[in-house]
Design a protein around this motif. Structure first.
Motif, PDB file in Angstrom:
ATOM      1  N   ILE A 187       0.769  -1.229  -0.329  1.00 13.97           N
ATOM      2  CA  ILE A 187       0.167   0.130  -0.064  1.00 13.97           C
ATOM      3  C   ILE A 187       0.831   1.369  -0.527  1.00 13.97           C
ATOM      4  CG2 ILE A 187      -2.004   1.380   1.306  1.00 13.97           C
ATOM      5  CD1 ILE A 187      -2.817  -1.388   2.092  1.00 13.97           C
ATOM      6  N   LEU A 188       1.957   1.554   0.606  1.00 12.00           N
ATOM      7  CA  LEU A 188       2.250   2.565   1.567  1.00 12.00           C
ATOM      8  C   LEU A 188       3.647   3.283   0.120  1.00 12.00           C
ATOM      9  CD1 LEU A 188       2.969   2.791   4.950  1.00 12.00           C
ATOM     10  CD2 LEU A 188       1.594   3.696   3.089  1.00 12.00           C
ATOM     11  N   ILE A 189       3.766   2.251  -0.137  1.00  9.12           N
ATOM     12  CA  ILE A 189       5.465   1.789  -1.044  1.00  9.12           C
ATOM     13  C   ILE A 189       4.792   2.697  -2.665  1.00  9.12           C
ATOM     14  CG2 ILE A 189       7.160   1.053  -2.983  1.00  9.12           C
ATOM     15  CD1 ILE A 189       8.156   0.735  -0.278  1.00  9.12           C
ATOM     16  N   PRO A 190       3.281   1.775  -3.392  1.00 11.01           N
ATOM     17  CA  PRO A 190       2.482   1.904  -4.684  1.00 11.01           C
ATOM     18  C   PRO A 190       2.111   3.597  -4.717  1.00 11.01           C
ATOM     19  CG  PRO A 190       2.328  -0.194  -4.091  1.00 11.01           C
ATOM     20  CD  PRO A 190       3.270   0.980  -2.903  1.00 11.01           C
ATOM     21  N   ILE A 191       1.512   3.848  -3.304  1.00 12.58           N
ATOM     22  CA  ILE A 191       0.255   5.044  -3.154  1.00 12.58           C
ATOM     23  C   ILE A 191       1.969   6.266  -3.413  1.00 12.58           C
ATOM     24  CG2 ILE A 191      -0.543   6.530  -2.128  1.00 12.58           C
ATOM     25  CD1 ILE A 191      -2.609   4.035  -1.590  1.00 12.58           C
ATOM     26  N   LEU A 214      -3.359 -14.489  -8.173  1.00 11.64           N
ATOM     27  CA  LEU A 214      -4.367 -13.700  -7.642  1.00 11.64           C
ATOM     28  C   LEU A 214      -4.232 -11.543  -7.352  1.00 11.64           C
ATOM     29  CD1 LEU A 214      -6.442 -14.116  -5.595  1.00 11.64           C
ATOM     30  CD2 LEU A 214      -4.806 -14.011  -3.875  1.00 11.64           C
ATOM     31  N   ILE A 215      -2.878 -11.340  -7.816  1.00  8.56           N
ATOM     32  CA  ILE A 215      -2.790 -10.321  -7.720  1.00  8.56           C
ATOM     33  C   ILE A 215      -3.522  -9.026  -8.788  1.00  8.56           C
ATOM     34  CG2 ILE A 215      -0.894  -8.262  -7.001  1.00  8.56           C
ATOM     35  CD1 ILE A 215       0.508 -10.020  -4.985  1.00  8.56           C
ATOM     36  N   LEU A 216      -3.390  -9.471  -9.992  1.00  6.79           N
ATOM     37  CA  LEU A 216      -3.172  -9.259 -10.817  1.00  6.79           C
ATOM     38  C   LEU A 216      -4.572  -9.639 -11.409  1.00  6.79           C
ATOM     39  CD1 LEU A 216       0.112 -10.577 -12.938  1.00  6.79           C
ATOM     40  CD2 LEU A 216      -0.367  -8.413 -12.476  1.00  6.79           C
ATOM     41  N   GLY A 217      -5.460 -10.511 -10.884  1.00  2.82           N
ATOM     42  CA  GLY A 217      -6.471 -10.905 -11.526  1.00  2.82           C
ATOM     43  C   GLY A 217      -7.389  -9.947 -10.433  1.00  2.82           C
ATOM     44  N   TRP A 218      -6.974  -9.523  -9.342  1.00  5.03           N
ATOM     45  CA  TRP A 218      -7.247  -8.059  -8.040  1.00  5.03           C
ATOM     46  C   TRP A 218      -7.189  -6.842  -9.170  1.00  5.03           C
ATOM     47  CZ3 TRP A 218      -5.264  -5.904  -3.497  1.00  5.03           C
ATOM     48  CH2 TRP A 218      -6.599  -5.230  -2.656  1.00  5.03           C
ATOM     49  N   PHE A 219      -6.462  -6.843 -10.056  1.00  8.27           N
ATOM     50  CA  PHE A 219      -6.156  -5.254 -10.726  1.00  8.27           C
ATOM     51  C   PHE A 219      -6.913  -5.375 -11.682  1.00  8.27           C
ATOM     52  CE2 PHE A 219      -4.067  -4.180 -14.267  1.00  8.27           C
ATOM     53  CZ  PHE A 219      -3.783  -3.009 -14.449  1.00  8.27           C
ATOM     54  N   LEU A 220      -7.048  -6.513 -12.557  1.00  5.80           N
ATOM     55  CA  LEU A 220      -8.082  -6.360 -13.577  1.00  5.80           C
ATOM     56  C   LEU A 220     -10.104  -5.855 -12.871  1.00  5.80           C
ATOM     57  CD1 LEU A 220      -7.090  -9.204 -15.729  1.00  5.80           C
ATOM     58  CD2 LEU A 220      -6.557  -6.815 -15.980  1.00  5.80           C
ATOM     59  N   SER A 245       1.753  -2.015  -7.245  1.00  4.37           N
ATOM     60  CA  SER A 245       2.667  -3.589  -5.909  1.00  4.37           C
ATOM     61  C   SER A 245       1.905  -4.645  -6.902  1.00  4.37           C
ATOM     62  CB  SER A 245       1.656  -3.421  -5.270  1.00  4.37           C
ATOM     63  OG  SER A 245      -0.464  -3.850  -5.413  1.00  4.37           O
ATOM     64  N   SER A 246       2.178  -5.328  -8.188  1.00  6.65           N
ATOM     65  CA  SER A 246       1.715  -6.659  -8.080  1.00  6.65           C
ATOM     66  C   SER A 246       3.756  -6.839  -8.264  1.00  6.65           C
ATOM     67  CB  SER A 246       0.438  -6.840  -9.523  1.00  6.65           C
ATOM     68  OG  SER A 246       1.317  -5.821 -10.599  1.00  6.65           O
ATOM     69  N   LEU A 253       9.802  -9.905  -4.472  1.00  8.92           N
ATOM     70  CA  LEU A 253      10.125 -10.341  -4.232  1.00  8.92           C
ATOM     71  C   LEU A 253       9.760 -11.409  -3.949  1.00  8.92           C
ATOM     72  CD1 LEU A 253       9.163  -9.856  -0.104  1.00  8.92           C
ATOM     73  CD2 LEU A 253       7.211 -10.166  -0.992  1.00  8.92           C
ATOM     74  N   PHE A 254       7.940 -12.005  -4.634  1.00 13.13           N
ATOM     75  CA  PHE A 254       8.741 -13.625  -4.887  1.00 13.13           C
ATOM     76  C   PHE A 254       9.016 -14.280  -5.437  1.00 13.13           C
ATOM     77  CE2 PHE A 254       3.594 -12.831  -4.976  1.00 13.13           C
ATOM     78  CZ  PHE A 254       3.231 -13.175  -3.726  1.00 13.13           C
ATOM     79  N   TYR A 255      10.433 -13.314  -6.120  1.00 16.81           N
ATOM     80  CA  TYR A 255      11.321 -14.103  -6.849  1.00 16.81           C
ATOM     81  C   TYR A 255      12.862 -14.796  -6.022  1.00 16.81           C
ATOM     82  CZ  TYR A 255      15.658 -14.495  -9.966  1.00 16.81           C
ATOM     83  OH  TYR A 255      16.590 -14.747 -11.119  1.00 16.81           O
ATOM     84  N   PHE A 256      12.386 -12.887  -5.437  1.00 16.08           N
ATOM     85  CA  PHE A 256      14.144 -12.982  -4.824  1.00 16.08           C
ATOM     86  C   PHE A 256      13.656 -14.143  -3.012  1.00 16.08           C
ATOM     87  CE2 PHE A 256      14.915  -9.576  -6.579  1.00 16.08           C
ATOM     88  CZ  PHE A 256      15.737  -9.746  -7.134  1.00 16.08           C
ATOM     89  N   THR A 257      12.613 -14.036  -2.545  1.00 13.00           N
ATOM     90  CA  THR A 257      12.412 -15.697  -1.785  1.00 13.00           C
ATOM     91  C   THR A 257      12.476 -17.014  -2.232  1.00 13.00           C
ATOM     92  OG1 THR A 257      10.627 -13.913  -0.910  1.00 13.00           O
ATOM     93  CG2 THR A 257      10.880 -15.952  -0.175  1.00 13.00           C
ATOM     94  N   ALA A 258      11.992 -16.951  -3.268  1.00 14.63           N
ATOM     95  CA  ALA A 258      12.409 -19.016  -4.195  1.00 14.63           C
ATOM     96  C   ALA A 258      12.948 -18.808  -4.004  1.00 14.63           C
ATOM     97  CB  ALA A 258      11.320 -18.463  -5.520  1.00 14.63           C
ATOM     98  N   LYS A 259      14.288 -17.713  -4.710  1.00 15.20           N
ATOM     99  CA  LYS A 259      15.964 -18.240  -5.093  1.00 15.20           C
ATOM    100  C   LYS A 259      16.328 -18.585  -3.833  1.00 15.20           C
ATOM    101  CE  LYS A 259      16.427 -17.983  -9.589  1.00 15.20           C
ATOM    102  NZ  LYS A 259      17.150 -18.874 -10.208  1.00 15.20           N
ATOM    103  N   SER A 260      15.893 -17.852  -2.576  1.00 15.23           N
ATOM    104  CA  SER A 260      17.586 -18.022  -1.245  1.00 15.23           C
ATOM    105  C   SER A 260      16.313 -19.446  -1.014  1.00 15.23           C
ATOM    106  CB  SER A 260      16.020 -17.101  -0.541  1.00 15.23           C
ATOM    107  OG  SER A 260      16.501 -17.558   1.062  1.00 15.23           O
ATOM    108  N   GLU A 261      14.324 -20.051  -0.622  1.00 18.87           N
ATOM    109  CA  GLU A 261      14.186 -20.952  -0.462  1.00 18.87           C
ATOM    110  C   GLU A 261      15.259 -22.420  -1.401  1.00 18.87           C
ATOM    111  OE1 GLU A 261      10.364 -20.820  -1.164  1.00 18.87           O
ATOM    112  OE2 GLU A 261      10.040 -19.276   0.725  1.00 18.87           O
TER     113      GLU A 261
END
Length: 180
Positions: A38-42, A118-124, A134-135, A141-149
């Motif tokens: 919310i805050l960063i995208p706004i 889900l986020i892209l669907g919410w945007f549409l 934010s999407s 965020l998901f990419y870097f988290t997945a790489k860490s995992e």
């Protein structure tokens, strides 16, 4: 001197300890969500003087958005179900086995993929500019988290995980399923 505690006291202590620890990560999660989603995208929308609402998407995006949201919820559900989590006193646990079947035979990160959809669907459905921004932030965020995992999984499962990694994409599923 030896002190013997009853199981009831020990169990009560563990429950109280777990309750006190579980509140802080929840607050961190909520604050991260608020800042990132919310805050960063706004702030970016205001800083770049972007329009708040992208009206050209509105009448057409609702149907596609609802389809994406339903697909995302199913993908996330299937990803959680295929992990074969078991519940114990310490929380949910996996059987310490690399899951490569079901939806994990098509994508290594079905829950991150589902959350992105889900986020892209919410945007549409609600075409606000800050949701689009934010999407994109969540995608990073998901990419870097997945790489860490992935680093943790390759250390834990070794060659078995590396073989799985070569044959199954990170996010976007292929039609071909992974075979052991």
């Amino acid at each position: 001197m030896i002190v013997i505690r009853s199981d009831k006291e020990d169990a009560k202590g563990k429950v109280e300890k777990r309750k006190s620890r579980s509140f802080i990560p929840f607050i961190k999660l909520v604050l991260t969500f608020l800042v990132l989603f919310i805050l960063i995208p706004i702030g970016i929308t205001l800083l770049l003087h972007l329009p708040w609402y992208l009206s050209f998407i509105y009448p057409y995006g609702i149907i596609i958005g609802v389809i994406l949201i339903i697909t995302a919820v199913w993908t996330i559900y299937k990803g959680i179900k295929d992990l074969k989590l078991t519940y114990s006193a310490s929380g949910y646990e996996n059987e310490e086995e690399l899951v490569t079947t079901g939806i994990y035979g098509y994508t290594r990160n079905p829950m991150y993929f589902g959350a992105t959809i889900l986020i892209l669907g919410w945007f549409l459905v609600l075409p606000f500019t800050f949701i689009l921004i934010s999407s994109v932030l969540f995608l990073f965020l998901f990419y870097f988290t997945a790489k860490s995992e992935e680093n943790q999984l390759s250390q834990k499962f070794g060659k078995k995980y590396l073989s799985y990694k070569r044959n199954v994409p990170l996010f976007i599923p292929y039609k071909k399923s992974y075979k052991k």
